[in-house]
Design a protein around this motif. Structure first.
Motif, short mmCIF file in Angstrom:
data_model
loop_
_atom_site.label_atom_id
_atom_site.label_comp_id
_atom_site.label_asym_id
_atom_site.label_seq_id
_atom_site.Cartn_x
_atom_site.Cartn_y
_atom_site.Cartn_z
N UNK A 72 -3.44 9.58 -7.25
CA UNK A 72 -3.14 9.16 -5.85
C UNK A 72 -3.58 8.16 -5.27
N UNK A 73 -2.95 7.08 -4.58
CA UNK A 73 -2.84 5.77 -4.32
C UNK A 73 -4.04 5.97 -3.24
N UNK A 74 -5.24 5.90 -3.12
CA UNK A 74 -5.54 5.44 -2.11
C UNK A 74 -5.06 4.91 -0.57
N UNK A 75 -5.89 5.10 0.10
CA UNK A 75 -5.95 4.91 1.69
C UNK A 75 -5.12 3.38 1.85
N UNK A 76 -4.66 3.42 2.76
CA UNK A 76 -4.27 1.87 3.16
C UNK A 76 -5.79 1.39 4.37
#
Lengths: 204, 171
Positions: free
Chosen positions: B58-62
């Motif tokens: 899962x991509x980390x939050x911006x």
């Protein structure tokens, strides 16, 4: 994201208008000088672009990559051919940015893979009954490493077709290759990925 | 890499779809059709894809205010304009320049004939062809005589009508 009826919205009318407008309308507004319309496009596709870039390039400099994609998109809006969907065009830019990054840091990637090897020893063995969050984190890391094992071309089709669930004909446009090439690459990539996952002890 | 060419004895469906062999031409789309997975491989693919989607990283939050920073960067960019539009305007610009040149030429020519101090004015005032002919003859003779008197070599070139014409307008 659309909200349910009857629930008061804390969004302003301009925000609602951005959400309601279709892509081409927003693009026309951008070209007419309305920069805020571009925020609507970002909110619509930003997370998907971010996810794709993360799968292709990893976490390092992810924000910069996302910003680079949308800056390129802004500059290139007049070149957007309306025969294709905006999302496909945007994915194409994202893929170009990702490949530029991967070429630039090819040596670093090799070093990262070497550095990450010792991490394997600290991960729990799924065959020993690991479960819950540890298991999830472990499998995520296994998938990440398996994706990193693939070539750029194979990784791209796996990410776009299987993870992002983009139709193969759109992936062909993004990668600028025939659909048959996407199919064959996907066939080979899945085989390689399956083999790598099984090598790491995953039973599919 | 073309695995089919490396293994001529391979009896997989891919071999028949290879365009390098001498078999009969296959109907359109056959090659892609043969890339379609079999039922067994479809099952394998489904399980693989399901596993990947379930466990994809899962991509980390911006970062905070990322959108604000992005829009600030966009605000510093010029409004994108199409080079195609500029290219489309090029013929118009060339046409305008050409029209201007033609207009200037015509204006210049008309100016010769309508200038009150020029020969055109004399012709316009008299309206007589005979007077015009007389005027042209006088001008012609005068020009030749003047050239002859000023040419020390005695070899005057009277064939250059344009010189005579443009010199008389005095504009």
């Amino acid at each position: 994201m659309p909200h349910s009826k009857g629930v008061p919205s804390d969004k302003s009318e301009p925000d609602m208008a951005l959400e309601m407008a279709d892509d081409l309308t927003l693009i026309d507004q951008c070209l007419a000088g309305n920069r805020s319309a571009f925020a609507g496009l970002y909110r619509r596709y930003g997370q998907r672009v971010r996810s794709t870039l993360y799968q292709l390039c990893g976490e390092t400099g992810l924000d910069d990559l996302v910003q680079d994609v949308f800056l390129r998109a802004w500059r290139g809006l007049p070149k957007f051919r309306r025969s294709a969907s905006f999302s496909t065009w945007l994915y194409r830019i994202a893929w170009n940015v990702a490949m530029d990054r991967r070429k630039k840091f090819a040596r670093d990637r090799q070093r990262e893979l070497t550095v990450s090897d010792p991490l394997d020893a600290t991960l729990p063995d799924p065959s020993q009954g690991a479960s819950g969050q540890w298991s999830t984190l472990h499998y995520q890391d296994v998938v990440r490493q398996a994706l990193g094992f693939l070539s750029d071309g194979a990784r791209s089709v796996i990410v776009l077709c299987d993870l992002e669930d983009i139709p193969q004909k759109d992936v062909a446009q993004i990668l600028n290759v025939p659909v048959g090439t996407v199919k064959s690459r996907l066939f080979s990539a899945r085989a390689a990925l399956r083999q790598e996952l099984e090598r790491q002890g995953v039973e599919l | 890499m073309n695995r089919n060419n490396q293994n001529p004895n391979n009896q997989s469906p891919h071999v028949n779809g290879d365009s390098n062999d001498n078999s009969e031409p296959l109907p359109f789309g056959s090659f892609e059709d043969q890339l379609e997975p079999t039922k067994a491989s479809q099952t394998d693919d489904r399980s693989l894809v399901a596993f990947l989607r379930q466990h994809q990283p899962v991509a980390p939050l911006e970062s905070s205010n990322f959108e604000g920073n992005l829009m600030a960067a966009i605000a510093q960019e010029p409004i994108p304009t199409s080079n195609l539009k500029k290219a489309k305007r090029l013929p118009q610009i060339i046409g305008a320049i050409a029209a201007g040149l033609v207009g200037a030429g015509l204006g210049h020519t008309l100016g010769v004939w309508t200038n009150p101090s020029g020969m055109g004015a004399q012709f316009a005032a008299s309206g007589s062809e005979s007077e015009l002919e007389a005027f042209l003859e006088d001008s012609w003779d005068g020009a030749i005589a003047q050239t002859s008197s000023t040419d020390p070599s005695g070899t005057s070139d009277t064939s250059d009508f344009s010189t005579l014409f443009w010199d008389t307008n005095g504009i």
